[in-house]
Design a protein around this motif. Structure first.
Motif, mmCIF file in Angstrom:
data_model
loop_
_atom_site.group_PDB
_atom_site.id
_atom_site.type_symbol
_atom_site.label_atom_id
_atom_site.label_comp_id
_atom_site.label_asym_id
_atom_site.label_seq_id
_atom_site.Cartn_x
_atom_site.Cartn_y
_atom_site.Cartn_z
ATOM 1 N N LYS A 1 -15.871 -52.428 22.588
ATOM 2 C CA LYS A 1 -17.307 -52.137 22.496
ATOM 3 C C LYS A 1 -18.122 -53.190 23.232
ATOM 4 O O LYS A 1 -19.079 -52.879 23.951
ATOM 5 C CB LYS A 1 -17.733 -52.065 21.032
ATOM 6 C CG LYS A 1 -19.188 -51.658 20.846
ATOM 7 C CD LYS A 1 -19.531 -51.534 19.369
ATOM 8 C CE LYS A 1 -21.003 -51.134 19.195
ATOM 9 N NZ LYS A 1 -21.359 -51.021 17.756
ATOM 10 N N THR B 1 -20.483 -52.660 26.399
ATOM 11 C CA THR B 1 -21.894 -53.070 26.332
ATOM 12 C C THR B 1 -22.252 -54.004 27.477
ATOM 13 O O THR B 1 -23.294 -53.858 28.122
ATOM 14 C CB THR B 1 -22.183 -53.760 24.994
ATOM 15 O OG1 THR B 1 -21.860 -52.858 23.921
ATOM 16 C CG2 THR B 1 -23.651 -54.154 24.894
ATOM 17 N N SER C 1 -22.419 -52.083 30.680
ATOM 18 C CA SER C 1 -23.649 -51.291 30.715
ATOM 19 C C SER C 1 -24.857 -52.168 31.032
ATOM 20 O O SER C 1 -25.703 -51.812 31.866
ATOM 21 C CB SER C 1 -23.848 -50.590 29.371
ATOM 22 O OG SER C 1 -25.085 -49.905 29.325
ATOM 23 N N TYR C 2 -24.939 -53.336 30.385
ATOM 24 C CA TYR C 2 -26.060 -54.245 30.612
ATOM 25 C C TYR C 2 -26.046 -54.789 32.041
ATOM 26 O O TYR C 2 -27.097 -54.982 32.654
ATOM 27 C CB TYR C 2 -26.036 -55.388 29.613
ATOM 28 C CG TYR C 2 -26.490 -55.013 28.229
ATOM 29 C CD1 TYR C 2 -26.974 -53.741 27.965
ATOM 30 C CD2 TYR C 2 -26.434 -55.918 27.169
ATOM 31 C CE1 TYR C 2 -27.394 -53.380 26.702
ATOM 32 C CE2 TYR C 2 -26.860 -55.567 25.898
ATOM 33 C CZ TYR C 2 -27.333 -54.297 25.663
ATOM 34 O OH TYR C 2 -27.748 -53.951 24.417
#
Length: 235
Positions: A133, A137, A140-141
């Motif tokens: 996860k 994340t 994605s950031y």
């Protein structure tokens, strides 16, 4: 007391406003990604440690199972020796009982090791899920950060262009162009007027010289030749 609360709230609001002005979304996002990567490193370290404990517990489990089986085999061999008369029955029973006791201890150890393995495996599954996860994340950031940086560059360039364009006085520029056109027209008219004046102020000598100039002589000769050709054709 109420007035002090109001003063405090006003000061707090002003402080927040100052912080908002100082905040840079790109720098904040970069810092957020750095913090997430630190969390990821800690999670990976914890995952490695739990996996190591799981591996050790599985080894203890296998060792305990093997030990329990070994003590059971020893008890069987002792009983067989007593049956063959190679060992007194009482001594064989005593030693066999001790071996079976050791077997039970090994089975208890195996049970505890199995519980640890199960607990560690659950921890590993949870940590592995968190690691995945966090990685997702962070990815994605980072993609959002690249987009944000590109948008910031475009908006900055657009802002500069718009600022430059907003500083242009279009009405003043048009006014200057019109004045320039008028000035040029006046200069052209003045030049033409001077030309006419110069022709009017020619002296008699200038007129004679002009008539007798080579250019006019050639033109006169050409005129005579043209008249002669026309006369020949008519005859």
């Amino acid at each position: 007391m109420g007035i002090f609360n109001r003063i405090f709230n006003v000061g707090k609001a002003e402080a927040h406003a100052m912080v908002d002005k100082l905040e840079d979304p790109i720098k904040m996002t970069e810092q957020g990604i750095r913090d997430l990567k630190k969390d990821l490193d800690k999670s990976l370290q914890a995952l490695a440690e739990v996996k190591a404990m799981s591996i050790r517990s599985k080894k203890d489990l296998n060792d305990s199972k093997s030990m329990a089986k070994n003590y059971e085999q020893k008890a069987i061999l002792l009983i067989q020796k007593a049956e063959k008369g190679e060992l007194e029955v009482a001594e064989a029973d005593r030693l066999a009982t001790e071996s079976l006791s050791k077997k039970e201890e090994a089975l208890e150890a195996a049970k505890r090791a199995q519980e640890e393995v199960t607990r560690f495996d659950n921890n590993i599954a949870t940590l592995d899920k968190n690691v995945k996860k966090l990685k997702s994340t962070i990815s994605s950031y980072e993609n959002e950060l690249r987009t944000l940086k590109a948008r910031a560059r475009v908006s900055s360039a657009t802002q500069k262009i718009n600022k430059q364009l907003s500083g242009i006085d279009s009405s003043g520029t048009v006014s200057m162009l019109e004045k320039m056109k008028e000035k040029v027209a006046q200069q052209e008219a003045l030049s033409e007027a001077y030309g006419e004046i110069s022709l009017e102020n020619r002296s008699l000598d200038d007129e004679i010289d002009d008539v007798l100039s080579e250019k006019n002589v050639k033109a006169s000769n050409s005129l005579e030749e043209l008249k002669a050709k026309l006369k020949n054709k008519s005859e």
